[in-house]
Design an enzyme around this catalytic site. Structure first.
Site, PDB file in Angstrom:
ATOM      1  N   LYS A   1      91.734 -43.684 -31.689  1.00 18.39           N
ATOM      2  CA  LYS A   1      91.152 -42.421 -31.222  1.00 18.39           C
ATOM      3  C   LYS A   1      90.796 -41.513 -32.390  1.00 18.39           C
ATOM      4  CE  LYS A   1      91.884 -38.896 -27.702  1.00 18.39           C
ATOM      5  NZ  LYS A   1      91.386 -37.714 -28.399  1.00 18.39           N
TER       6      LYS A   1
ATOM      7  N   ARG B   1      82.280 -30.441 -34.887  1.00 20.35           N
ATOM      8  CA  ARG B   1      81.534 -29.186 -34.961  1.00 20.35           C
ATOM      9  C   ARG B   1      80.217 -29.383 -35.721  1.00 20.35           C
ATOM     10  NH1 ARG B   1      86.775 -28.355 -34.273  1.00 20.35           N
ATOM     11  NH2 ARG B   1      87.596 -26.369 -33.468  1.00 20.35           N
TER      12      ARG B   1
ATOM     13  N   SER C   1      92.008 -23.557 -28.177  1.00 17.93           N
ATOM     14  CA  SER C   1      90.920 -22.977 -28.969  1.00 17.93           C
ATOM     15  C   SER C   1      89.596 -23.685 -28.713  1.00 17.93           C
ATOM     16  CB  SER C   1      91.261 -23.049 -30.460  1.00 17.93           C
ATOM     17  OG  SER C   1      91.392 -24.397 -30.878  1.00 17.93           O
TER      18      SER C   1
ATOM     19  N   ARG D   1     103.189 -34.205 -25.081  1.00 19.85           N
ATOM     20  CA  ARG D   1     103.714 -34.560 -26.402  1.00 19.85           C
ATOM     21  C   ARG D   1     105.150 -34.103 -26.629  1.00 19.85           C
ATOM     22  NH1 ARG D   1      98.165 -33.694 -29.959  1.00 19.85           N
ATOM     23  NH2 ARG D   1      97.312 -35.772 -29.489  1.00 19.85           N
TER      24      ARG D   1
ATOM     25  N   ASP E   1      98.993 -29.410 -33.381  1.00 19.52           N
ATOM     26  CA  ASP E   1      98.804 -30.838 -33.675  1.00 19.52           C
ATOM     27  C   ASP E   1      99.832 -31.373 -34.668  1.00 19.52           C
ATOM     28  OD1 ASP E   1      96.743 -31.192 -31.915  1.00 19.52           O
ATOM     29  OD2 ASP E   1      95.150 -31.075 -33.412  1.00 19.52           O
TER      30      ASP E   1
ATOM     31  N   ARG F   1      98.705 -39.419 -31.948  1.00 20.38           N
ATOM     32  CA  ARG F   1      99.596 -38.654 -32.813  1.00 20.38           C
ATOM     33  C   ARG F   1     101.061 -39.027 -32.582  1.00 20.38           C
ATOM     34  NH1 ARG F   1      96.426 -35.385 -35.620  1.00 20.38           N
ATOM     35  NH2 ARG F   1      94.578 -34.498 -34.608  1.00 20.38           N
TER      36      ARG F   1
END
Length: 419
Positions: A400, A26, A161, A332, A301, A374
């Protein structure tokens, strides 16, 4: 592709979490839009961040990196056309689409891994009525032509989002006021809070409403200095390691962070871990863990590492509200089910979550990392109380988001041999 061979161990000591990848994406884009010189401090080097930096360089922004500090000069002329490789970064892709349309840049976007197949339908529905021309056969490559006009943008709140953040970044640039109207309740609200906080740091005003946000047009991003805070989603792996019998001091986190994943501290306390603040340092140590119920709608996440912890917590853990995890770098929910099951855990899937019956220890086995950073890191945490040896494939996928994960894991006492 490489693999990690792990043996049971405990993580103990002091660790500084990497900078927030979410905040960095961002801030980089805000600095690029600021039309001047900005300095961004504490920006980690990962594949996803490199994708966003490559994108703004393709648009004409000059980027200079000195260690973890970025110097951005966006005072030059914007490119009218650009070819942008988004790598495997969903944030890069989804943030850029409305920005490029708002700037009137004719662009072609590409990507790798699962990114070309991840959903873009929300933009295909809400951007063309406002002037953007998007051409795709369902994913990437995607071409963008035409501009974007101010107006009312309606979209569901239970989508990623990243779509909402993309609009919040782009709409202040338009020649007129706009409004985002959510047609369903907002999920992953913490990521939107983070977006609004970064926008404010760069001088952009957004006005919340009962059902979305009013976005004044004609705004100018202000260049300046910005320091990226520590990443709560990465800290969760160390909170889990401490909860499973380690003893860790975690540095670099903000108590008042807008990151939704700061909820990790509360969730691990609910599992039974001993967690407390000592000044600006978060301390975590192990205790007897018990299963809990988790609504993951706001913290998707965290689900992989919560699932790994639940597999070693007495009783049953039920995770719900996580259906969007099927559309990440991997499915996931399926990846964690298969990975933990391969290590002897009892895991079943529901349509939107996981049901996990915990055990004292897991067993040796081979777990698939599914090319998902993850998933690999979460399974590595489970391996702290696994059998010997435990093998996890696709260990290199951590680049990543957290290239130094295994180096830190071993420095703290872990036993991971990456081959």
């Amino acid at each position: 592709m490489n693999r990690a061979i792990l043996s049971p161990s405990r993580l103990c000591g002091s660790v500084t979490v990497p900078p927030s990848k979410s905040a960095a994406h961002r801030a980089i884009l805000c600095a690029a839009l600021a039309r001047g010189k900005s300095r961004l401090s504490n920006v980690s080097d990962s594949e996803d961040i490199r994708a966003t930096l490559g994108a703004i360089e393709a648009l004409g922004v000059q980027v200079c990196r000195e260690g973890e500090t970025l110097f951005l000069d966006s005072s030059g002329k914007w490119e009218d056309e650009a070819e942008i490789d988004c790598g495997e970064s969903g944030s890069t892709l989804r943030f850029l689409i409305p920005i490029l349309a708002g700037l009137g840049v004719d662009a072609r976007l590409t990507g790798r891994g699962r990114l070309p197949y991840r959903p873009l339908g929300t933009y295909l529905e809400c951007l063309p009525p406002h002037g953007a021309i998007l051409k795709t056969k369902g994913g990437l490559p995607l071409t963008i032509d035409g501009g974007l006009n101010p107006g009312v943008y309606s979209l569901p709140g239970n989508i990623s989002s990243q779509f909402i953040t993309g609009l919040l970044l782009a709409l202040p640039l338009l020649p007129g006021d706009s409004r985002i109207e959510l047609t369903t309740p907002l999920e992953s609200a913490g990521y939107i809070d983070l977006t609004l906080a970064v926008l404010q740091s760069f001088g952009v005003t957004i006005q919340p409403t009962d059902s979305g946000w009013n976005i004044p047009g004609w705004q100018r991003y202000q260049p300046g200095e910005y320091t990226v805070e520590g990443d709560w989603s990465q800290a969760a792996f160390f909170l889990a390691a401490g909860a499973l019998g380690g003893e860790l001091s975690i540095h670099g986190l903000r108590r008042d962070s807008a990151q939704g994943d700061r909820e990790a501290a509360s969730l691990f306390r609910q599992f039974g871990a001993q967690i407390r603040w000592q000044g600006d340092v978060l301390l975590v140590s192990g205790s007897s863990l018990c299963g809990i119920e988790i609504d993951a709608a706001q913290i998707p996440d965290l689900v992989p590492v919560l699932a790994a912890t639940a597999a070693l917590a007495k009783g049953r853990t039920v995770i719900t509200g996580a259906s969007r995890l099927r559309l990440k770098e991997s499915d996931r929910l399926n990846a964690m089910t298969e990975g933990l099951t391969a290590l002897g855990a009892k895991v079943t899937q529901s349509s939107d979550g996981l049901i996990i019956d915990g055990a004292e220890r897991l067993s040796a086995g081979v777990a698939q990392g599914c090319r998902d950073h993850r998933v690999v890191m979460a399974l590595s945490i489970a391996a702290l109380r696994g059998g010997e040896p435990t093998e996890i494939t696709d260990a290199d996928s951590i680049s990543k988001s957290y290239p130094n994960f295994f180096a830190e894991y071993n420095r703290l006492g872990g036993k991971a041999n990456v081959i």
